[in-house]
Each structure stands twice: as structure tokens, then as C-alpha cells.
Design a protein around this motif. Structure first.
Motif, PDB file in Angstrom:
ATOM      1  N   LEU A 183       6.351 -15.997   0.747  1.00  0.00           N
ATOM      2  CA  LEU A 183       6.891 -14.676   1.035  1.00  0.00           C
ATOM      3  C   LEU A 183       6.510 -13.660  -0.033  1.00  0.00           C
ATOM      4  N   VAL A 184       6.330 -14.116  -1.267  1.00  0.00           N
ATOM      5  CA  VAL A 184       5.858 -13.219  -2.323  1.00  0.00           C
ATOM      6  C   VAL A 184       4.448 -12.736  -2.007  1.00  0.00           C
ATOM      7  N   PHE A 185       3.582 -13.637  -1.556  1.00  0.00           N
ATOM      8  CA  PHE A 185       2.217 -13.261  -1.192  1.00  0.00           C
ATOM      9  C   PHE A 185       2.218 -12.297  -0.010  1.00  0.00           C
ATOM     10  N   LEU A 186       3.016 -12.594   0.996  1.00  0.00           N
ATOM     11  CA  LEU A 186       3.063 -11.717   2.171  1.00  0.00           C
ATOM     12  C   LEU A 186       3.645 -10.354   1.820  1.00  0.00           C
ATOM     13  N   GLY A 187       4.654 -10.329   0.956  1.00  0.00           N
ATOM     14  CA  GLY A 187       5.237  -9.051   0.548  1.00  0.00           C
ATOM     15  C   GLY A 187       4.249  -8.196  -0.229  1.00  0.00           C
ATOM     16  N   SER A 188       3.491  -8.823  -1.135  1.00  0.00           N
ATOM     17  CA  SER A 188       2.475  -8.074  -1.888  1.00  0.00           C
ATOM     18  C   SER A 188       1.393  -7.542  -0.961  1.00  0.00           C
ATOM     19  N   ALA A 189       0.982  -8.344   0.011  1.00  0.00           N
ATOM     20  CA  ALA A 189      -0.030  -7.889   0.963  1.00  0.00           C
ATOM     21  C   ALA A 189       0.483  -6.717   1.801  1.00  0.00           C
ATOM     22  N   LEU A 190       1.707  -6.813   2.253  1.00  0.00           N
ATOM     23  CA  LEU A 190       2.272  -5.739   3.072  1.00  0.00           C
ATOM     24  C   LEU A 190       2.414  -4.450   2.268  1.00  0.00           C
ATOM     25  N   ALA A 191       2.890  -4.548   1.019  1.00  0.00           N
ATOM     26  CA  ALA A 191       3.075  -3.356   0.195  1.00  0.00           C
ATOM     27  C   ALA A 191       1.742  -2.694  -0.124  1.00  0.00           C
ATOM     28  N   ALA A 192       0.736  -3.476  -0.518  1.00  0.00           N
ATOM     29  CA  ALA A 192      -0.559  -2.901  -0.856  1.00  0.00           C
ATOM     30  C   ALA A 192      -1.238  -2.295   0.363  1.00  0.00           C
ATOM     31  N   GLY A 193      -1.191  -3.005   1.491  1.00  0.00           N
ATOM     32  CA  GLY A 193      -1.814  -2.468   2.702  1.00  0.00           C
ATOM     33  C   GLY A 193      -1.135  -1.208   3.190  1.00  0.00           C
ATOM     34  N   MET A 260      -7.826   1.178  -3.978  1.00  0.00           N
ATOM     35  CA  MET A 260      -7.385   1.019  -5.357  1.00  0.00           C
ATOM     36  C   MET A 260      -5.968   1.557  -5.555  1.00  0.00           C
ATOM     37  N   ILE A 261      -5.653   2.669  -4.881  1.00  0.00           N
ATOM     38  CA  ILE A 261      -4.299   3.209  -4.987  1.00  0.00           C
ATOM     39  C   ILE A 261      -3.289   2.219  -4.415  1.00  0.00           C
ATOM     40  N   GLY A 262      -3.627   1.614  -3.269  1.00  0.00           N
ATOM     41  CA  GLY A 262      -2.710   0.667  -2.637  1.00  0.00           C
ATOM     42  C   GLY A 262      -2.418  -0.542  -3.511  1.00  0.00           C
ATOM     43  N   THR A 263      -3.449  -1.065  -4.188  1.00  0.00           N
ATOM     44  CA  THR A 263      -3.240  -2.251  -5.019  1.00  0.00           C
ATOM     45  C   THR A 263      -2.567  -1.892  -6.351  1.00  0.00           C
ATOM     46  N   ILE A 264      -2.911  -0.727  -6.910  1.00  0.00           N
ATOM     47  CA  ILE A 264      -2.315  -0.339  -8.193  1.00  0.00           C
ATOM     48  C   ILE A 264      -0.832  -0.021  -8.039  1.00  0.00           C
ATOM     49  N   MET A 265      -0.410   0.362  -6.843  1.00  0.00           N
ATOM     50  CA  MET A 265       1.006   0.666  -6.634  1.00  0.00           C
ATOM     51  C   MET A 265       1.899  -0.529  -6.917  1.00  0.00           C
ATOM     52  N   LEU A 266       1.341  -1.730  -6.853  1.00  0.00           N
ATOM     53  CA  LEU A 266       2.126  -2.921  -7.168  1.00  0.00           C
ATOM     54  C   LEU A 266       2.490  -2.989  -8.648  1.00  0.00           C
ATOM     55  N   LEU A 267       1.796  -2.221  -9.478  1.00  0.00           N
ATOM     56  CA  LEU A 267       2.046  -2.241 -10.916  1.00  0.00           C
ATOM     57  C   LEU A 267       2.930  -1.096 -11.392  1.00  0.00           C
ATOM     58  N   ILE A 268       3.233  -0.140 -10.540  1.00  0.00           N
ATOM     59  CA  ILE A 268       4.005   1.030 -10.964  1.00  0.00           C
ATOM     60  C   ILE A 268       5.421   0.582 -11.334  1.00  0.00           C
ATOM     61  N   PRO A 269       5.870   0.821 -12.576  1.00  0.00           N
ATOM     62  CA  PRO A 269       7.192   0.346 -13.033  1.00  0.00           C
ATOM     63  C   PRO A 269       8.327   1.321 -12.672  1.00  0.00           C
ATOM     64  N   GLY A 270       8.567   1.517 -11.407  1.00  0.00           N
ATOM     65  CA  GLY A 270       9.613   2.450 -10.994  1.00  0.00           C
ATOM     66  C   GLY A 270      11.009   1.998 -11.383  1.00  0.00           C
ATOM     67  N   LEU A 271      11.299   0.718 -11.193  1.00  0.00           N
ATOM     68  CA  LEU A 271      12.625   0.204 -11.546  1.00  0.00           C
ATOM     69  C   LEU A 271      12.854   0.252 -13.051  1.00  0.00           C
ATOM     70  N   GLU A 272      11.822  -0.031 -13.828  1.00  0.00           N
ATOM     71  CA  GLU A 272      11.955   0.030 -15.284  1.00  0.00           C
ATOM     72  C   GLU A 272      12.222   1.456 -15.750  1.00  0.00           C
TER      73      GLU A 272
END
Length: 298
Positions: A183-193, A260-272
Motif C-alpha cells: 500500500l505504501v508503493f501504491l500510495g506513492s504511485a498515486l500521489a506522484a501520478g 519531475m514536479i509529480g515525483t518531487i512532491m513526495l519530498l515536500i515537508p508540509g507536515l514538518e
């Protein structure tokens, strides 16, 4: 008895002193008052009443002796440390350590925490003193595990278990996972896509970003805890950029910028960033400033 004998003994002899009967009455009244204060409705021993009369706080069911001050503080720091490791606020970690120590009868507790350090000292009613610190090298945003340790903290304060039982709860929470790795893999794929398509990418760009996101999640699971946070961020960003270029080169994607924007969004530290602002608003200026610097570097 106090009122009746007090009125009669208030009368003095012509010489100005109290008669012998009054002195005997006063002694009897003091004995009665003492016996009444020492009486326990639950049949407990007189030592508990003596502690109350002397002003010593009666220990809770989970209270420990001064000899266990080191074990108590170790238990409290274990919970506080994992709260910080899971992305909890500074105030939450400090409050957790204080409450656990108080629940076991500590007379005085002092706690200081920042994002990478947790320092605490405790003094028991008999004067026993203990001071310990924890260095925190890695942290993440694991809200599920954070909730688990919050529940352990409340349960410890309510039930007062022995130290071995509490440590078993902590070990179980450390091994817990909210959902399978797939589910972690699927969630990352869904968020980036989804982010790739949102930023004016095509469906092909979304598909390519989703594939890169799955690889990104696998890389993160391998490198987590093995290298420092900044090196991990640089490595992940480099790999994501290379894969985005390759996907366009082989014809899977069309717009390299959207991918690149879609994949980099996984690194944005919004919660932090939210936690940093919360620490600042809660007067934890040092911890909040450190987290702001970490967010800016990422």
C-alpha cells in the motif's frame, strides 16, 4: 466532644490556671483527634495515615521507590524519544515524560527537548535523583506510530504497570505497521501520478510519474535509517530526476517538467512545516527554529 469540653475548660481557676481535669480532658481530646486522623476506612495500616499527617504525599497504585528512579526515567524517556522520532511536537514529548514520572510518584520532574535531544531529570520523594538524556539521530512523520505511543503514555498513567510490562508495550508499538508495504508503493504511485497530471501533464506523464513514485518508495524503504536526512533527500531527488529523463527518452512520458514536479512532491515537508510553526507558537523557539531550518534545506 471538642466544643463541649472546650467551653467547660475555658473557665479558669481563681488563680488564673487551668484545673487538672481540664488538662486531662485536653490530652484525651488530642488522643481522640489523632486516632480519628489515623483511622482508615479501608482498613489500611496506620503508616498511611501518618504519611498524610506529616504532609508526605500518599503514593498512587503505580508508585515506585526511590531505588527505581533510573528505571522510571528510562521508561519515560523511551516513550518521549519515540514520540520525537515519529514527528511529534516538542511540547507533546516533554509533557509525556512529565506525566509518566508523576504517575509513578516523582516529586519533581524537569524536561528539555529539541528535535535532536531529549534531556530529563527526576527527584523522588525520598530524595533519590536521576538524570538521563537521549540523542535522536533520525526522525520521520509516522502518525500511526505516534498515535500508538500516545496511547501507551495514557495507559501507563492510568494503570501504572510494572516496568517490564510497559517495555513490552513499547516493543510492540515499535514493530507495528498500519498497513502492508504494498500500500505504501501504491500510495506513492498515486500521489506522484496525480500531482504530475495536476501540473499540466498528460496521462502518459502521470503513468511515468507513478512508476517513478513506486521506485522512489522502494528506495526510501532501503535507505531509511542508514544515511542522514539531507543525503537521503539529495539521493532521492537525483534518482527521481534521472528516471524522469529516461522515461521521456524511451517514449513513456512527454513533459519532463510535469513528471519531475509529480515525483518531487513526495519530498515536500508540509507536515514538518506545520509542526515547526506549532512549536514556535507554543514558545518552543529553539526547536521551532531548528525545524524551520530543516524544512528550508529540504
Amino acid at each position: 466532644d471538642i466544643i463541649t469540653h472546650g467551653k467547660s475548660c475555658g473557665k479558669r481557676k481563681p488563680g488564673g490556671g487551668k484545673n487538672g481535669d481540664c488538662r486531662m480532658t485536653e490530652m484525651n481530646l488530642k488522643d481522640k483527634i489523632k486516632a480519628w486522623r489515623f483511622a482508615r476506612p479501608d482498613g489500611a495500616a496506620e503508616t498511611a495515615g501518618a504519611a498524610e499527617v506529616a504532609g508526605t504525599p500518599v503514593q498512587s497504585p503505580g508508585a515506585v521507590s526511590g531505588e527505581d528512579a533510573d528505571k522510571l526515567l528510562c521508561l519515560a524517556l523511551d516513550v518521549g524519544e519515540h514520540i520525537l522520532r515519529c514527528g511529534g511536537e516538542i511540547q507533546r514529548a516533554e509533557n509525556t515524560v512529565q506525566r509518566i514520572c508523576r504517575a509513578y510518584g516523582a516529586a519533581h520532574v524537569e524536561v528539555f527537548a529539541i528535535t535532536s535531544l531529549l534531556l530529563a531529570a527526576v527527584r523522588m520523594p525520598d530524595g533519590t535523583y536521576s538524570s538521563q538524556l537521549r540523542r535522536i539521530y533520525q526522525s520521520s512523520n509516522n502518525l500511526y506510530r505516534l498515535e500508538q505511543f500516545n496511547g501507551i503514555s495514557r495507559r501507563i498513567c492510568q494503570e501504572g504497570p510494572d516496568f517490564e510490562e510497559a517495555q513490552r508495550w513499547i516493543a510492540k508499538a515499535k514493530r507495528s505497521k498500519p498497513y502492508p508495504d504494498i500500500l505504501v508503493f501504491l500510495g506513492s504511485a498515486l500521489a506522484a501520478g496525480a500531482c504530475s497530471v495536476f501540473f499540466e501533464g498528460s496521462l502518459r506523464d502521470g503513468l511515468a510519474a507513478a512508476l517513478v513514485g513506486m521506485i522512489f518508495a522502494g528506495l526510501e524503504s532501503v535507505t531509511a535509517g542508514r544515511i542522514n536526512r539531507m543525503a537521503q533527500t539529495v539521493l532521492h531527488s537525483f534518482v527521481a530526476g534521472v528516471l524522469a529523463y529516461l522515461s521521456v527518452a524511451v517514449g513513456i512520458g512527454e513533459n519532463i517538467g510535469a513528471e519531475m514536479i509529480g515525483t518531487i512532491m513526495l519530498l515536500i515537508p508540509g507536515l514538518e512545516l506545520g509542526n515547526a510553526l506549532r512549536d514556535l507558537l507554543g514558545s518552543d523557539l529553539l526547536a521551532g527554529s531548528l525545524r524551520i531550518v530543516q524544512v528550508c534545506l529540504v
